[in-house]
Design a protein around this motif. Structure first.
Motif, PDB file in Angstrom:
ATOM      1  N   VAL A 294      43.509  34.091  45.818  1.00 30.09           N
ATOM      2  CA  VAL A 294      42.648  35.251  45.965  1.00 30.09           C
ATOM      3  C   VAL A 294      42.992  35.949  47.276  1.00 30.09           C
ATOM      4  N   SER A 295      43.088  37.273  47.240  1.00 30.17           N
ATOM      5  CA  SER A 295      43.387  38.026  48.453  1.00 30.17           C
ATOM      6  C   SER A 295      42.205  37.947  49.423  1.00 30.17           C
ATOM      7  N   GLU A 296      42.469  38.243  50.658  1.00 33.66           N
ATOM      8  CA  GLU A 296      41.420  38.205  51.683  1.00 33.66           C
ATOM      9  C   GLU A 296      40.314  39.216  51.361  1.00 33.66           C
ATOM     10  N   GLU A 297      40.686  40.375  50.860  1.00 30.67           N
ATOM     11  CA  GLU A 297      39.689  41.391  50.500  1.00 30.67           C
ATOM     12  C   GLU A 297      38.799  40.914  49.345  1.00 30.67           C
ATOM     13  N   ASP A 298      39.415  40.312  48.321  1.00 29.56           N
ATOM     14  CA  ASP A 298      38.644  39.782  47.199  1.00 29.56           C
ATOM     15  C   ASP A 298      37.736  38.643  47.655  1.00 29.56           C
TER      16      ASP A 298
ATOM     17  N   LEU B 267      32.336  36.696  48.686  1.00 29.77           N
ATOM     18  CA  LEU B 267      31.417  36.119  49.669  1.00 29.77           C
ATOM     19  C   LEU B 267      30.218  37.038  49.893  1.00 29.77           C
ATOM     20  N   ALA B 268      30.436  38.337  49.951  1.00 34.83           N
ATOM     21  CA  ALA B 268      29.329  39.292  50.103  1.00 34.83           C
ATOM     22  C   ALA B 268      28.387  39.212  48.902  1.00 34.83           C
TER      23      ALA B 268
ATOM     24  N   ALA C 298      41.676  40.858  39.663  1.00 30.47           N
ATOM     25  CA  ALA C 298      42.630  40.427  40.688  1.00 30.47           C
ATOM     26  C   ALA C 298      43.747  39.601  40.070  1.00 30.47           C
ATOM     27  N   GLU C 299      43.389  38.735  39.122  1.00 35.15           N
ATOM     28  CA  GLU C 299      44.399  37.909  38.446  1.00 35.15           C
ATOM     29  C   GLU C 299      45.350  38.778  37.629  1.00 35.15           C
TER      30      GLU C 299
END
Length: 170
Positions: free
Chosen positions: A2-6, A11-12, A126-127
């Motif tokens: 998972v990208s840092e943005e995703d 998390l949000a 994302a995937e």
């Protein structure tokens, strides 16, 4: 992966979920393989919980299948001091929520299902983006759908010239 943005987006969503349901004591998004995507689980080991969730998910999927009830949607475990609820989050992830025993279970399901759907959409997208960004990879041991190619080589002739054959003399 998972990208840092995703990761930040998931998390949000977990933080918002804990705000909407104050009796939640933890929230975890994980892949069905047992790897943590994001977590907000104070006092609980996220890797251990993720691995246990994957194991419980495997058994639950088999129970749902064996009984003819279709694909797994959610799993609810009630302990003496609270609940563990796991919801499908797209095709490859799950959302696991930890709640106090005084939680409104209907509210828990409502918010858990909604959050699972949002997280699932994000992770599935994302995937899909990651698959189109990299060339198709064959897993170790996978069989190719393409027909096998035959490499032609010439054989060394035997000492007797009459018996000599090449690869094209079949």
């Amino acid at each position: 992966m998972v990208s840092e943005e995703d990761h930040r987006t998931v998390l949000a969503e977990l933080h918002r979920l804990r705000t909407r349901v104050p009796q939640l004591t933890g929230a975890l998004a994980a892949g069905v393989d047992g790897l943590v995507v994001a977590h907000d689980t104070p006092g609980v080991d996220p890797e251990g919980l993720s691995a246990l969730t994957a194991a419980a998910l495997g058994v639950s999927v088999r129970v749902a299948d064996a009984t003819g009830h279709g694909g797994l949607r959610e799993l609810l475990v009630r302990g003496e001091r609270g609940y563990v609820a796991t919801y499908a989050a797209g095709r490859t992830a799950v959302l696991t929520l930890l709640a106090q025993d005084r939680v409104n279970v209907g509210r828990l399901h409502l918010e858990g299902r909604r959050a699972g759907a949002r997280i699932g959409e994000l992770l599935d997208a994302a995937e899909a983006a990651a698959r189109t960004a990299r060339p198709a990879e064959r897993p170790l041991g996978a069989v190719s759908a393409a027909p096998p190619t035959r490499v032609r080589t010439t054989r060394t002739p035997r000492t007797n010239g009459a018996d000599a054959r090449t690869a094209t003399d079949s």
